[in-house]
Scaffold this active site. Structure first.
Site, PDB file in Angstrom:
ATOM      1  N   LYS A   1      69.981  19.249   1.241  1.00  0.00           N
ATOM      2  CA  LYS A   1      68.154  18.709   0.764  1.00  0.00           C
ATOM      3  C   LYS A   1      67.470  19.056   1.261  1.00  0.00           C
ATOM      4  CE  LYS A   1      68.141  14.899  -1.766  1.00  0.00           C
ATOM      5  NZ  LYS A   1      68.372  13.847  -2.457  1.00  0.00           N
TER       6      LYS A   1
ATOM      7  N   GLY B   1      61.521  -0.636  -5.749  1.00  0.00           N
ATOM      8  CA  GLY B   1      61.079  -0.092  -6.118  1.00  0.00           C
ATOM      9  C   GLY B   1      61.990   0.817  -7.494  1.00  0.00           C
TER      10      GLY B   1
ATOM     11  N   ASN C   1      61.720   6.213 -11.976  1.00  0.00           N
ATOM     12  CA  ASN C   1      61.907   7.474 -12.078  1.00  0.00           C
ATOM     13  C   ASN C   1      63.669   7.172 -12.581  1.00  0.00           C
ATOM     14  OD1 ASN C   1      60.364   8.575 -12.550  1.00  0.00           O
ATOM     15  ND2 ASN C   1      60.640  10.817 -10.886  1.00  0.00           N
TER      16      ASN C   1
HETATM   17  N1  LIG Z   1      66.521  10.605  -9.135  1.00  0.00           N
HETATM   18  C1  LIG Z   1      67.502  10.714  -9.027  1.00  0.00           C
HETATM   19  O1  LIG Z   1      68.120  11.557 -10.278  1.00  0.00           O
HETATM   20  C2  LIG Z   1      67.869  10.592  -8.084  1.00  0.00           C
HETATM   21  C3  LIG Z   1      67.923   9.375  -6.734  1.00  0.00           C
HETATM   22  N2  LIG Z   1      67.682   9.150  -6.084  1.00  0.00           N
HETATM   23  C4  LIG Z   1      67.710   8.175  -5.169  1.00  0.00           C
HETATM   24  O2  LIG Z   1      67.506   7.585  -5.617  1.00  0.00           O
HETATM   25  C5  LIG Z   1      66.191   6.474  -5.322  1.00  0.00           C
HETATM   26  C6  LIG Z   1      64.778   6.659  -5.988  1.00  0.00           C
HETATM   27  O3  LIG Z   1      64.800   8.251  -6.529  1.00  0.00           O
HETATM   28  P1  LIG Z   1      63.520   8.703  -7.484  1.00  0.00           P
HETATM   29  O4  LIG Z   1      63.784   7.057  -8.829  1.00  0.00           O
HETATM   30  O5  LIG Z   1      64.167   9.166  -8.180  1.00  0.00           O
HETATM   31  O6  LIG Z   1      61.821   8.197  -6.730  1.00  0.00           O
HETATM   32  P2  LIG Z   1      60.458   7.650  -7.932  1.00  0.00           P
HETATM   33  O7  LIG Z   1      59.651   8.226  -6.305  1.00  0.00           O
HETATM   34  O8  LIG Z   1      60.553   8.020  -9.026  1.00  0.00           O
HETATM   35  O9  LIG Z   1      61.061   6.046  -7.626  1.00  0.00           O
HETATM   36  C7  LIG Z   1      60.735   5.652  -6.168  1.00  0.00           C
HETATM   37  C8  LIG Z   1      59.917   4.374  -6.347  1.00  0.00           C
HETATM   38  O10 LIG Z   1      60.017   3.780  -4.790  1.00  0.00           O
HETATM   39  C9  LIG Z   1      58.650   3.005  -4.668  1.00  0.00           C
HETATM   40  N3  LIG Z   1      58.415   2.858  -3.241  1.00  0.00           N
HETATM   41  C10 LIG Z   1      58.501   3.674  -2.211  1.00  0.00           C
HETATM   42  N4  LIG Z   1      58.876   3.436  -0.939  1.00  0.00           N
HETATM   43  C11 LIG Z   1      58.980   1.701  -1.167  1.00  0.00           C
HETATM   44  C12 LIG Z   1      58.965   0.523   0.105  1.00  0.00           C
HETATM   45  N5  LIG Z   1      58.845   0.308   1.195  1.00  0.00           N
HETATM   46  N6  LIG Z   1      59.085  -0.991  -1.028  1.00  0.00           N
HETATM   47  C13 LIG Z   1      59.021  -0.646  -2.359  1.00  0.00           C
HETATM   48  N7  LIG Z   1      58.951   0.475  -3.280  1.00  0.00           N
HETATM   49  C14 LIG Z   1      59.098   1.741  -2.379  1.00  0.00           C
HETATM   50  C15 LIG Z   1      57.712   4.481  -5.133  1.00  0.00           C
HETATM   51  O11 LIG Z   1      56.496   3.353  -4.846  1.00  0.00           O
HETATM   52  C16 LIG Z   1      58.477   4.742  -6.563  1.00  0.00           C
HETATM   53  O12 LIG Z   1      58.133   3.972  -7.385  1.00  0.00           O
HETATM   54  C17 LIG Z   1      65.851   7.689  -3.772  1.00  0.00           C
HETATM   55  O13 LIG Z   1      66.275   7.240  -2.943  1.00  0.00           O
HETATM   56  C18 LIG Z   1      66.560   9.014  -4.001  1.00  0.00           C
HETATM   57  O14 LIG Z   1      67.096   9.489  -3.176  1.00  0.00           O
HETATM   58  C19 LIG Z   1      69.362   9.367  -6.068  1.00  0.00           C
HETATM   59  C20 LIG Z   1      70.581   9.711  -6.742  1.00  0.00           C
HETATM   60  C21 LIG Z   1      69.305  10.688  -7.505  1.00  0.00           C
HETATM   61  C1  LIG Z   2      70.488  16.424  -9.109  1.00  0.00           C
HETATM   62  C2  LIG Z   2      70.187  15.134  -7.980  1.00  0.00           C
HETATM   63  C3  LIG Z   2      69.123  14.159  -8.451  1.00  0.00           C
HETATM   64  C4  LIG Z   2      71.139  15.563  -6.702  1.00  0.00           C
HETATM   65  C5  LIG Z   2      70.237  14.378  -5.434  1.00  0.00           C
HETATM   66  O1  LIG Z   2      69.680  14.774  -3.948  1.00  0.00           O
HETATM   67  C6  LIG Z   2      71.039  13.381  -5.270  1.00  0.00           C
HETATM   68  O2  LIG Z   2      71.687  12.771  -6.168  1.00  0.00           O
HETATM   69  O3  LIG Z   2      70.404  12.538  -4.597  1.00  0.00           O
END
Ligand SMILES: NC(=O)C1=CN([C@@H]2O[C@H](COP(=O)(O)OP(=O)(O)OC[C@H]3O[C@@H](n4cnc5c(N)ncnc54)[C@H](O)[C@@H]3O)[C@@H](O)[C@H]2O)C=CC1
Ligand SMILES: CC(C)CC(=O)C(=O)O
EC number: 1.4.1.9
Length: 365
Positions: A80, A180, A183
């Site tokens: 990562k 949160g 995405n």
């Molecule tokens: N994007 C993906 O395909 C994957 C994401 N993840 C995990 O899922 C989680 C979300 O990922 P994404 O949706 O891609 O990120 P993102 O950045 O699009 O969404 C995260 C959201 O959480 C909010 N946030 C941050 N700190 C916060 C808090 N203290 N309280 C409330 N909201 C808060 C942000 O403002 C944002 O809207 C992360 O932990 C990421 O590592 C896991 C597997 C795959």
């Molecule tokens: C393809 C990525 C979203 C993989 C990853 O970093 C995760 O699953 O946290």
């Protein structure tokens, strides 16, 4: 943190610091384990309060990817990256191009993708400098943004966990508290809303909250209220370590099922929620949809094949719950055992040397 001591304790292979003053690049690539194959894991961009916090996040996330990829049956190791900076104002083309050259320099040991704060467009810039990146624009034969697929996997896993807690996998009428709504969780809300679940949401980004309220009739609560709201399911979908000494006493949910990586601040918190009778869907099992999707690129991306595998997250969660009940252990321990057993089997099997000059991404059409 004594870095080498930490790396020895959890058996990390490599920690790489990448700097380029002109574009303001400060990135940390952590490669935990490549027994099963090249390390694959996303690039997170976040405003860390210290370099130590950024290093710790990179290390924790990389280890989580080793377990995630192993438990998902992928031939990939765990790695990562974290980039220190504000994704809303510090991004520029040169930053991601420079970062792409650092990834190229690792010669295929690490493959990146999206995570918090990074997008398909950022991955496309990295792709200008290296092929060791997934989740790029579909025009390049890639799988595109993994977030909607991650969301679908979390939805499937949540249903399996609900079946264990409530006797039915129907989420109609269930109250789901989502922390949160970025995405992944915005797409998760779509699935839940379509099935008739009631949504409670919070986010530090008020536009994100408003969008969920308008699009899905969600109820908005303050940041710290999300833990104590009356709900059936708590879905951590922001950053990690939200299951901790402060939040556990507030929880009313019977199920914890969310997308966030590294939800347990410490493993002992997994023991505590187990003792409370909460059904915990282990984070790296339920949120593996994204990596399963991008990993399909290694064989020439086929969305039907990938989604079929992501559907299987339902049975993966069922299996983990079954092992946990059979062996009377918390679900996070059951998941860890599945992952560790696969890694050990591969580590101990004979590796007859076969000349294969091609990198696995070279099969991407
Ligand atoms: N994007 C993906 O395909 C994957 C994401 N993840 C995990 O899922 C989680 C979300 O990922 P994404 O949706 O891609 O990120 P993102 O950045 O699009 O969404 C995260 C959201 O959480 C909010 N946030 C941050 N700190 C916060 C808090 N203290 N309280 C409330 N909201 C808060 C942000 O403002 C944002 O809207 C992360 O932990 C990421 O590592 C896991 C597997 C795959
Ligand atoms: C393809 C990525 C979203 C993989 C990853 O970093 C995760 O699953 O946290």
């Amino acid at each position: 943190m004594e870095i080498f001591k930490y790396m020895e304790q959890y058996d990390y292979e490599q920690l790489v610091f990448c700097q380029d003053k002109q574009p303001g690049l400060k990135a940390i690539i952590a490669i935990h384990d490549t027994t099963l194959g090249p390390a694959l894991g996303g690039t997170r961009m976040w405003t860390y309060e210290s370099e130590a916090a950024a290093i710790e996040d990179a290390l924790r996330l990389a280890k989580g990817m080793t377990y995630k990829n192993a438990a998902a049956g992928l031939n990939l190791g765990g790695g990562k990256t974290v980039i220190i900076g504000d994704p809303r104002k510090d991004k520029n083309e040169e930053m991601f191009r420079a970062f792409g050259r650092y990834i190229q320099g690792l010669n295929g040991r690490y493959i990146t993708a999206e995570d918090v704060g990074t997008t398909v467009a950022d991955m496309d810039l990295i792709h200008e400098e290296t092929d060791y990146v997934t989740g790029i624009s579909p025009a390049f034969g890639s799988s595109g943004n993994p977030s909607p697929v991650t969301a679908y996997g979390v939805y499937r896993g949540m249903k399996a966990a609900a079946k264990e807690a409530f006797g039915t996998d129907s989420l109609e009428g269930k109250v789901v508290a989502i922390q949160g709504v970025g995405n992944v969780a915005y797409n998760l809300c779509k699935h839940l809303h379509e099935e008739g679940a009631q949504l409670i949401v919070t986010d530090i980004n008020k536009e994100a909250v408003m969008r969920a309220v308008e699009d899905f009739g969600a109820k908005a609560v303050e940041i710290n209220e999300i833990y104590s709201v009356d709900c059936d399911i708590y879905a951590p979908c922001a950053l990690g370590a939200t299951i901790n000494d402060d939040t556990i006493p507030q929880l009313k949910a019977k199920v914890i099922a969310g997308a966030a990586n590294n939800q347990l601040k410490e493993t002992r918190h997994g023991d505590t929620i187990h003792e409370m009778g909460i059904v915990y869907a282990p984070d790296y099992v339920i949120n593996a949809g994204g990596v399963i999707n991008v990993a399909d690129e290694l064989y020439g991306y086929n969305s039907e094949r990938a989604l079929k595998k992501v559907e299987g997250i339902y049975s993966n969660i069922e299996r983990v719950i079954e092992i946990a009940k059979r062996d009377r252990i918390p679900t996070y321990v059951a998941a860890d055992r599945l992952a560790e057993e696969r890694i050990e089997r591969m580590r101990n099997s004979r590796s007859q040397f076969l000349q294969n000059g091609q990198h696995i991404l070279s099969r991407r059409k």
